[in-house]
Design an enzyme around this catalytic site. Structure first.
Site, PDB file in Angstrom:
ATOM      1  N   ASN A  10       2.264  24.313 -20.710  1.00 46.84           N
ATOM      2  CA  ASN A  10       2.670  25.529 -21.419  1.00 46.84           C
ATOM      3  C   ASN A  10       1.479  26.482 -21.402  1.00 46.84           C
ATOM      4  OD1 ASN A  10       3.594  27.485 -23.138  1.00 46.84           O
ATOM      5  ND2 ASN A  10       3.360  26.255 -25.005  1.00 46.84           N
ATOM      6  N   LYS A  12       1.373  29.418 -22.379  1.00 47.10           N
ATOM      7  CA  LYS A  12       1.423  30.370 -23.504  1.00 47.10           C
ATOM      8  C   LYS A  12       1.164  31.783 -22.973  1.00 47.10           C
ATOM      9  CE  LYS A  12      -0.412  26.705 -26.368  1.00 47.10           C
ATOM     10  NZ  LYS A  12      -0.510  26.268 -27.743  1.00 47.10           N
ATOM     11  N   HIS A  94       9.352  26.156 -29.478  1.00 49.58           N
ATOM     12  CA  HIS A  94       7.926  25.843 -29.646  1.00 49.58           C
ATOM     13  C   HIS A  94       7.484  26.235 -31.051  1.00 49.58           C
ATOM     14  CE1 HIS A  94       3.586  25.951 -29.105  1.00 49.58           C
ATOM     15  NE2 HIS A  94       3.784  25.135 -28.078  1.00 49.58           N
ATOM     16  N   GLU A  96       5.014  27.737 -32.088  1.00 51.65           N
ATOM     17  CA  GLU A  96       4.531  29.125 -32.216  1.00 51.65           C
ATOM     18  C   GLU A  96       5.714  30.081 -32.345  1.00 51.65           C
ATOM     19  OE1 GLU A  96       1.956  28.942 -28.789  1.00 51.65           O
ATOM     20  OE2 GLU A  96       0.730  27.484 -29.878  1.00 51.65           O
ATOM     21  N   GLU A 164       5.902  17.613 -30.841  1.00 51.45           N
ATOM     22  CA  GLU A 164       4.587  18.240 -30.931  1.00 51.45           C
ATOM     23  C   GLU A 164       4.215  18.441 -32.401  1.00 51.45           C
ATOM     24  OE1 GLU A 164       3.620  20.551 -27.144  1.00 51.45           O
ATOM     25  OE2 GLU A 164       4.784  21.900 -28.371  1.00 51.45           O
ATOM     26  N   GLY A 170      -3.375  22.791 -30.149  1.00 47.39           N
ATOM     27  CA  GLY A 170      -4.494  23.719 -29.989  1.00 47.39           C
ATOM     28  C   GLY A 170      -5.645  23.462 -30.950  1.00 47.39           C
ATOM     29  N   SER A 210      -2.874  18.770 -28.039  1.00 49.02           N
ATOM     30  CA  SER A 210      -4.242  18.487 -27.609  1.00 49.02           C
ATOM     31  C   SER A 210      -4.342  17.321 -26.617  1.00 49.02           C
ATOM     32  CB  SER A 210      -5.154  18.264 -28.822  1.00 49.02           C
ATOM     33  OG  SER A 210      -5.198  19.442 -29.618  1.00 49.02           O
TER      34      SER A 210
END
Ligand code: PEP
Length: 246
Positions: A10, A12, A94, A96, A164, A170, A210
């Site tokens: 991904n 991003k 996701h 985010e 996730e 991250g 991560s």
């Protein structure tokens, strides 16, 4: 039949043409394990470029799409547009998108259903926040996120689930292999009881949060981890090691 290992990158909102051509170079050089399915999640503006330039063993995903074919939805892209440029995958839900863009379980489920009906394959992301984990609510949250999707779709054959944990994305804080395995196992049990044993057996569940070249091998040994969704490390040559973790 075993579940085919599947590793997604991904990207991003990262990259420009020069950086993307470097990424394509290390993907081309690989070598990438032919037993592993590889998908890169590309910013919308570069999808066509990457689709045209990626090696044949690397598939391409959008990082989002809307739940209509066309119309007055300024700034959105549709599954039909993705199909038009031969992009066959989309990442939906996701964290985010959930946190920064306030996407709800309901909207994500509608997008998953529409993308599947349109002929796309979907990486559907779920996961709990640190606060939810510390409150002992991990299962409640991920089961709720799966149920929202299960209420809208019947055929799971073109779905990959990405578990996730938000606290691991991250942050450099990876879930331990055991922590990830525990949630993946519970998810499979939930799916077996609430969707079907066949779907539970066949659906692939990626771990994301991560993942690096250094920790991927141990995570990949867990019996219910069927691949990874990789953010930061998917921009670097170590992504090749992650693809080859199994
Ligand atoms: C992600 O964006 O899906 C992700 C897992 O990011 P990272 O690997 O950087 O934690």
């Amino acid at each position: 039949m075993g579940r085919k290992f599947v590793v997604g990158g991904n990207w991003k909102m990262n990259g420009n043409k020069a950086q993307i051509s470097d990424i394509l170079k290390f993907l081309e050089a690989g070598p990438l394990n032919p037993e592993t399915e590889v998908i890169v999640g590309v910013p919308a503006i570069y999808l066509d470029y990457v689709k045209s330039n990626a090696p044949a063993n690397v598939q391409v995903a959008a990082q989002n799409c809307y739940k209509a074919d066309k119309g007055a939805f300024t700034g959105e892209i549709s599954p039909a547009m993705l199909k038009d440029i031969k992009v066959n995958w989309v990442i939906l839900g996701h964290s985010e998108r959930r946190q920064l863009f306030k996407e709800t379980d309901e909207l994500i489920a509608e997008k998953v259903a529409f993308a599947l009906e349109s002929g796309l394959k979907v990486i559907a992301c779920i996961g709990e926040t640190l606060e939810e984990r510390e409150a002992g609510k991990t299962e409640e949250v991920v089961f709720r996120q799966i149920k929202a999707i299960a209420d809208k779709i019947k055929d799971w054959s073109n779905v990959v689930i990405a578990y996730e944990p938000v606290w691991a994305i991250g942050t450099g804080k990876t879930a331990t292999p055991q922590q990830a395995q525990d949630v993946h196992k519970s998810l499979r049990e939930y799916i077996s009881q609430n969707i079907s044993p066949e779907v539970a057996q066949s659906i692939r569940i990626q771990y994301g949060g991560s993942v690096t070249g250094a920790n991927c091998k141990e995570l990949g040994t867990q019996s219910d981890i069927d691949g990874f969704l990789v953010g930061g490390a998917s921009l670097k040559p170590e992504f090749v090691n992650i693809v080859n973790a199994k």
